[in-house]
Design a protein around this motif. Structure first.
Motif, short mmCIF file in Angstrom:
data_model
loop_
_atom_site.label_atom_id
_atom_site.label_comp_id
_atom_site.label_asym_id
_atom_site.label_seq_id
_atom_site.Cartn_x
_atom_site.Cartn_y
_atom_site.Cartn_z
N THR A 122 13.37 35.67 25.26
CA THR A 122 14.34 34.72 24.72
C THR A 122 15.76 35.20 24.98
OG1 THR A 122 12.82 33.95 23.00
CG2 THR A 122 15.16 33.57 22.62
N GLU A 123 16.00 36.48 24.80
CA GLU A 123 17.33 37.03 25.07
C GLU A 123 17.72 36.86 26.52
OE1 GLU A 123 17.44 41.08 23.76
OE2 GLU A 123 16.90 40.59 21.68
N LYS A 124 16.77 37.08 27.43
CA LYS A 124 17.06 36.93 28.86
C LYS A 124 17.33 35.46 29.21
CE LYS A 124 16.73 41.25 29.97
NZ LYS A 124 17.96 42.02 30.36
N LEU A 125 16.60 34.54 28.60
CA LEU A 125 16.86 33.12 28.83
C LEU A 125 18.25 32.74 28.35
CD1 LEU A 125 13.42 31.51 27.85
CD2 LEU A 125 14.32 31.88 30.15
N CYS A 126 18.64 33.29 27.21
CA CYS A 126 19.99 33.04 26.68
C CYS A 126 21.04 33.62 27.61
CB CYS A 126 20.13 33.64 25.29
SG CYS A 126 19.21 32.77 24.01
N GLU A 127 20.76 34.81 28.13
CA GLU A 127 21.69 35.44 29.07
C GLU A 127 21.85 34.58 30.32
OE1 GLU A 127 22.31 39.86 31.15
OE2 GLU A 127 20.60 39.49 29.81
N LEU A 128 20.76 34.01 30.78
CA LEU A 128 20.82 33.12 31.95
C LEU A 128 21.59 31.85 31.64
CD1 LEU A 128 17.13 33.42 33.21
CD2 LEU A 128 19.16 34.17 34.46
N ALA A 129 21.47 31.35 30.40
CA ALA A 129 22.12 30.09 30.03
C ALA A 129 23.61 30.24 29.82
CB ALA A 129 21.46 29.51 28.78
N GLY A 130 24.07 31.46 29.50
CA GLY A 130 25.52 31.66 29.38
C GLY A 130 25.96 32.16 28.02
N ALA A 131 27.25 32.34 27.88
CA ALA A 131 27.83 32.99 26.70
C ALA A 131 27.53 32.23 25.41
CB ALA A 131 29.34 33.13 26.89
N SER A 132 27.58 30.91 25.44
CA SER A 132 27.34 30.13 24.22
C SER A 132 25.92 30.35 23.71
CB SER A 132 27.56 28.64 24.48
OG SER A 132 28.92 28.38 24.78
N ALA A 133 24.96 30.33 24.61
CA ALA A 133 23.56 30.56 24.23
C ALA A 133 23.37 31.98 23.72
CB ALA A 133 22.64 30.28 25.41
N MET A 134 24.03 32.94 24.37
CA MET A 134 23.93 34.32 23.92
C MET A 134 24.47 34.47 22.51
SD MET A 134 24.99 36.35 27.42
CE MET A 134 24.92 37.97 26.63
N GLY A 135 25.55 33.75 22.21
CA GLY A 135 26.15 33.82 20.89
C GLY A 135 25.25 33.26 19.80
N ARG A 136 24.60 32.13 20.08
CA ARG A 136 23.74 31.50 19.07
C ARG A 136 22.32 32.07 19.08
NH1 ARG A 136 22.60 27.35 23.09
NH2 ARG A 136 24.78 26.71 23.25
N LYS A 137 21.96 32.79 20.18
CA LYS A 137 20.67 33.48 20.33
C LYS A 137 19.49 32.54 20.53
CE LYS A 137 22.18 37.59 17.83
NZ LYS A 137 21.90 38.55 16.75
N TRP A 138 19.75 31.35 21.00
CA TRP A 138 18.70 30.44 21.43
C TRP A 138 19.32 29.42 22.37
CZ3 TRP A 138 19.80 25.51 19.47
CH2 TRP A 138 20.57 25.46 18.30
N ILE A 139 18.47 28.73 23.14
CA ILE A 139 18.99 27.82 24.15
C ILE A 139 18.74 26.37 23.76
CG2 ILE A 139 18.80 29.46 26.05
CD1 ILE A 139 16.23 28.12 26.89
N TYR A 140 19.69 25.51 24.15
CA TYR A 140 19.49 24.07 24.03
C TYR A 140 18.61 23.60 25.18
CZ TYR A 140 23.32 23.52 20.62
OH TYR A 140 24.12 23.57 19.52
N PHE A 141 17.88 22.52 24.95
CA PHE A 141 17.05 21.97 26.03
C PHE A 141 17.92 21.49 27.19
CE2 PHE A 141 18.19 18.15 23.74
CZ PHE A 141 18.23 17.14 24.70
N THR A 142 19.16 21.11 26.90
CA THR A 142 20.05 20.65 27.96
C THR A 142 20.50 21.79 28.87
OG1 THR A 142 21.89 20.82 26.39
CG2 THR A 142 20.90 18.65 26.68
#
Length: 242
Positions: A122-142
């Motif tokens: 999950t952390e790596k997916l957030c890292e791939l999604a960008g800073a906002s996802a890393m900050g919230r620690k989960w990714i949006y489907f978008t």
């Protein structure tokens, strides 16, 4: 058939027979034979080391992963020496178009620390999604569609090859498609729901290879269907046969 012996000493006939049988067997039989080969001790480890050497220029398979795991957990010194010398980063090429390091994920999965590996995924997916996802620690489907295919392939291959083919996004996708994309059928099949009750995180999930096929990784399971739907629909999986 290539000579798999590592020394000039004659191979005992029973070990030679085991070696020949392993080389020529089907994937299912090779997986079943691994405990028997490991139980032979030094001679069995040499069979596996040399078989793995023969596969190094080929795309890793489930058997490759299982042999690597057997060597990784072996107490025979030759196994560790071989892995440290020839496969220090494991059997999966840790490719990333985002310059992300997957060494720690490889190590956790090799150790079969599946709960920690799931969290790190999950952390790596957030890292791939960008800073906002890393900050919230989960990714949006978008955000899923922008995830690089190369990285998703790397993450999936690590899960797949360190679980004897039981875990990974590609496994979940295969099952989902096989059920005509019916989530209500998929959830109990992969152990995420029983009856009307969702599996409680983390205690009720199974963090080892006794888990149902497709049980891991969780891929934001707690945040509903949209993230996993986007992940399993990602264009990366259309390219797996390339």
């Amino acid at each position: 058939m290539p000579d798999l012996s590592t020394t000039s000493q004659p191979i005992p006939s029973d070990v030679a027979e085991l070696q020949d049988k392993f080389v020529t067997s089907t994937t299912k039989n090779q997986l079943q034979m691994l405990p028997q080969i490991v139980a032979v001790g030094q001679a069995g480890i040499e069979i596996l080391i040399n078989w793995l050497r023969q596969q190094q220029d080929m795309k890793p398979t489930i058997v490759t992963g299982a042999v690597y795991q057997a060597l990784y957990h072996s107490e025979v010194p030759a196994a560790k020496e071989y892995l440290d010398r020839e496969l220090p980063l494991g059997i999966v090429p840790l490719q990333s178009s985002a310059e992300i390091d997957y060494t720690s994920l490889q190590k956790l999965l090799a150790q079969q620390e599946f709960q920690a590996a799931d969290k790190l995924t999950t952390e790596k997916l957030c890292e791939l999604a960008g800073a906002s996802a890393m900050g919230r620690k989960w990714i949006y489907f978008t955000e899923v569609e922008q995830l690089p295919s190369i990285d998703l392939h790397t993450i999936d291959a690590l899960w797949l090859l360190h679980s004897e083919g039981k875990f990974g996004f590609s496994v979940q996708r295969e099952m989902w498609l096989g059920m005509s994309k019916n989530w209500d059928k998929l959830w109990p099949k992969i152990g995420w729901k029983e009856g009307n009750n969702w599996t409680r995180y983390p205690g009720s999930f199974t963090w080892n290879l006794t888990a149902p096929r497709g049980h891991l990784p969780l891929s934001n399971q707690l945040r509903g269907v949209r993230v996993i739907s986007a992940l399993l629909s990602h264009p990366a999986w259309d390219k797996l046969g390339d």
